[in-house]
Design a protein around this motif. Structure first.
Motif, PDB file in Angstrom:
ATOM      1  N   SER A   1       6.604  29.516  80.040  1.00  0.00           N
ATOM      2  CA  SER A   1       4.693  29.542  80.211  1.00  0.00           C
ATOM      3  C   SER A   1       3.914  30.727  79.484  1.00  0.00           C
ATOM      4  N   SER A   2       3.961  31.983  79.948  1.00  0.00           N
ATOM      5  CA  SER A   2       3.552  33.369  78.851  1.00  0.00           C
ATOM      6  C   SER A   2       4.168  33.808  79.817  1.00  0.00           C
TER       7      SER A   2
ATOM      8  N   ILE B   1      -8.184  25.150  77.257  1.00  0.00           N
ATOM      9  CA  ILE B   1      -8.109  26.424  76.480  1.00  0.00           C
ATOM     10  C   ILE B   1      -9.763  27.146  77.195  1.00  0.00           C
TER      11      ILE B   1
ATOM     12  N   PHE C   1       2.165  26.559  70.011  1.00  0.00           N
ATOM     13  CA  PHE C   1       1.805  25.489  70.295  1.00  0.00           C
ATOM     14  C   PHE C   1       2.883  24.698  69.759  1.00  0.00           C
TER      15      PHE C   1
ATOM     16  N   SER D   1       1.328  21.748  79.352  1.00  0.00           N
ATOM     17  CA  SER D   1       0.448  20.994  79.540  1.00  0.00           C
ATOM     18  C   SER D   1       0.525  19.834  77.938  1.00  0.00           C
TER      19      SER D   1
ATOM     20  N   ILE E   1      -5.558  19.100  77.083  1.00  0.00           N
ATOM     21  CA  ILE E   1      -5.505  20.283  75.720  1.00  0.00           C
ATOM     22  C   ILE E   1      -6.530  21.162  75.396  1.00  0.00           C
TER      23      ILE E   1
ATOM     24  N   TYR F   1      -1.414  32.234  71.448  1.00  0.00           N
ATOM     25  CA  TYR F   1      -1.437  30.596  72.435  1.00  0.00           C
ATOM     26  C   TYR F   1       0.130  29.996  71.147  1.00  0.00           C
TER      27      TYR F   1
ATOM     28  N   VAL G   1       1.349  33.056  75.448  1.00  0.00           N
ATOM     29  CA  VAL G   1       1.049  31.438  76.232  1.00  0.00           C
ATOM     30  C   VAL G   1       1.947  31.071  75.702  1.00  0.00           C
ATOM     31  N   TYR G   2       2.930  30.160  76.059  1.00  0.00           N
ATOM     32  CA  TYR G   2       3.359  28.658  75.591  1.00  0.00           C
ATOM     33  C   TYR G   2       3.081  28.093  75.880  1.00  0.00           C
ATOM     34  N   TYR G   3       2.194  26.769  75.329  1.00  0.00           N
ATOM     35  CA  TYR G   3       1.278  26.430  76.804  1.00  0.00           C
ATOM     36  C   TYR G   3       1.911  24.660  75.980  1.00  0.00           C
ATOM     37  N   TYR G   4       3.329  24.537  76.933  1.00  0.00           N
ATOM     38  CA  TYR G   4       4.365  23.464  76.389  1.00  0.00           C
ATOM     39  C   TYR G   4       4.196  22.907  77.605  1.00  0.00           C
TER      40      TYR G   4
END
Length: 339
Positions: free
Chosen positions: A56-57, A102, A165, A75, A98, A163, A70-73
């Motif tokens: 996550s982060s 943010i 993605f 979401s 998504i 971030y 921040v790993y936006y996986y």
């Protein structure tokens, strides 16, 4: 066959593993019920574990500055699950899952233009996410190392949020030419990285982090000017900074393919230096054969002007030329005199 959401798939697998006792149907039904409940509980626990394992982060302090990656996986996994249930509402789900979060978290609204369009190839997107999660250690090390190396050369000046993605699978052609990594800076605090695992090159991620880091430091003290010359030098400065950190890395947009290409690009730049027209900016990024402009002409000519500047003024510090106005950079580079 329609692809089941990943977490639901785990639960269904467990449910179908129940045994059947033909000698005692009533007992078998009771056993089936108990087994199903146990399996469902086990699967739910496993699903929760998998969700917890998705990065996550990560925050760290370096050079008295705060960094957060921040790993936006999660979401995107949530988007996939919802999208498979509501395939007619992909745009709405993407904005809801998504884009809007943010904006609410960081005050940044991502453009739904190139790179942030609604992903529709859900199966490929899920494969992208799995690959990113599987290669988390490598990706994380590259990002944090590049941030630290960048901070060693140029103080951040403001906290940084990076971030990460998965790229939109529909952008696969462009992502292949960019060696699997695209990035964009949105403010002095924030930049985004998109990764397409099939085309991913470690060097591309290293360069992208350093390049975007420089943009964020530039934004700290400088307002964006939309003249063509300023936009060209913004990219040239960031690429030059990345080359200082990674001198052995050459990207596809670094150099012209011929002197003729460079000469023609310079001619068009001279004629349009003060232009703020989006169309000419697009020509320099996308290329325009009718004008003799190659793709990524803004990066290429920006690099060349900065190379000439460094050659003429090697003792000017990174911090000083970062904040130096574009017209002054051009004048001191003597690029115009050489061409």
């Amino acid at each position: 066959m329609k692809k089941l959401p990943f977490l639901l798939f785990l639960i269904l697998i467990a449910l179908t593993a129940c045994s059947y006792d033909s000698a005692n149907p009533a007992s078998s039904q009771d056993n089936d019920k108990k087994a199903a409940e146990q399996s469902a509980h086990s699967s739910a626990t496993e699903a929760d574990t998998i969700k917890e394992e998705v990065p996550s982060s990560f925050s760290f302090t370096y050079k008295d500055q705060q960094f957060e990656v921040v790993y936006y996986y999660k979401s995107f996994l949530e988007y996939i699950e919802k999208a498979e249930q509501q395939p007619e509402n992909l745009n709405g789900l993407y904005i809801e899952t998504i884009i809007n979060p943010i904006a609410e978290e960081r005050g940044i609204r991502l453009s739904k233009g190139w790179g942030f369009g609604t992903p529709r190839e859900l199966e490929t997107l899920e494969k992208y996410l799995k690959s990113l999660i599987d290669n988390q250690d490598t990706i994380h090390k590259i990002i944090t190392d590049s941030l630290k190396k960048s901070a060693n050369e140029l103080q951040p000046g403001a906290d940084k949020y990076v971030y990460v993605f998965p790229a939109n699978p529909e952008d696969n052609h462009v992502m292949e030419t960019m060696e699997g990594v695209a990035a964009s800076a949105w403010s002095e605090n924030f930049f985004a990285i998109q990764i397409a695992p099939p085309y991913f090159e470690e060097k591309s991620l290293k360069q992208a982090v350093a390049h975007e880091y420089h943009h964020t430091v530039f934004f700290k003290k400088n307002e964006l000017s939309y003249t063509l010359l300023e936009s060209v030098l913004i990219e040239g400065k960031a690429d030059t900074f990345a080359k200082i950190i990674y001198p052995d890395i050459q990207m596809p947009w670094s150099n012209f393919s011929s002197e003729e290409n460079e000469s023609q690009t310079w001619k068009v730049l001279k004629e349009n230096m003060t232009s703020a027209m989006p169309s000419i900016q697009d020509d320099f990024f996308l290329g325009n054969t009718s004008k003799g402009l190659p793709q990524w002409a803004n990066y290429k000519i920006g690099n060349k002007i900065m190379e000439s500047f460094i050659e003429e003024k090697p003792n000017i510090t990174i911090g000083d030329w970062t904040d130096m106005p574009a017209n002054e950079i051009l004048e001191k580079s003597k690029y115009a005199e050489k061409h």
